[in-house]
Design a protein around this motif. Structure first.
Motif, PDB file in Angstrom:
ATOM      1  N   ALA A   1       3.948   1.677  -4.795  1.00 35.55           N
ATOM      2  CA  ALA A   1       2.746   1.262  -4.066  1.00 35.55           C
ATOM      3  C   ALA A   1       1.829   0.517  -5.027  1.00 35.55           C
ATOM      4  O   ALA A   1       1.768   0.822  -6.215  1.00 35.55           O
ATOM      5  CB  ALA A   1       2.035   2.482  -3.501  1.00 35.55           C
TER       6      ALA A   1
ATOM      7  N   SER B   1      -2.164  -1.391  -5.435  1.00 39.07           N
ATOM      8  CA  SER B   1      -3.519  -1.429  -4.905  1.00 39.07           C
ATOM      9  C   SER B   1      -3.997  -2.875  -4.898  1.00 39.07           C
ATOM     10  O   SER B   1      -4.456  -3.385  -5.911  1.00 39.07           O
ATOM     11  CB  SER B   1      -4.437  -0.563  -5.770  1.00 39.07           C
TER      12      SER B   1
ATOM     13  N   SER C   1       0.812  -1.217   0.000  1.00 37.12           N
ATOM     14  CA  SER C   1       0.000   0.000   0.000  1.00 37.12           C
ATOM     15  C   SER C   1       0.845   1.267   0.000  1.00 37.12           C
ATOM     16  O   SER C   1       0.447   2.280  -0.567  1.00 37.12           O
ATOM     17  CB  SER C   1      -0.959   0.003   1.191  1.00 37.12           C
TER      18      SER C   1
END
Length: 112
Positions: free
Chosen positions: A91, A93, A83
């Motif tokens: 990052a 998702s 995250s």
């Protein structure tokens, strides 16, 4: 009369097929197999995600390495790293289910 016998034989044959179960069904995918799919889709560009191999990016640990399993709570660590990102890692998702499946897959690599 002959037509009636043929229809009865056909129905009996169809009934036997139904009792035999028809085509074999695949069992539902396991968390580890779903995690492998997540790893291939979201992680393989940088990490070696198979039981053996070298990561495409030298600083990205292979999933089968001890480094990937070094924390007491791998699930929390994977959720945090995906995250927020980590060093050069972007990052991602991932849903909580994808994180759970990914952790299950990584754990399945131990001892392979």
């Amino acid at each position: 009369m002959v037509r009636g016998v043929l229809i009865a034989a056909l129905l009996a044959a169809l009934g036997a097929c139904a009792v035999m179960g028809g085509p074999a069904r695949r069992p539902p995918p396991t968390a580890a197999s779903r995690g492998h799919e997540v790893a291939q889709r979201a992680c393989a560009a940088c990490h070696a995600v198979e039981a053996q191999g070298v990561s495409p990016r030298p600083k990205a640990p292979a999933f089968a390495s001890l480094e990937m399993r070094h924390t007491a709570s791998l699930k929390d660590r994977v959720a945090d790293l995906t995250s927020r990102g980590h060093y050069d890692m972007p990052a991602l998702s991932l849903s909580p289910e994808e994180v759970r499946d990914l952790v299950s897959y990584i754990a399945s690599l131990e001892g392979r």
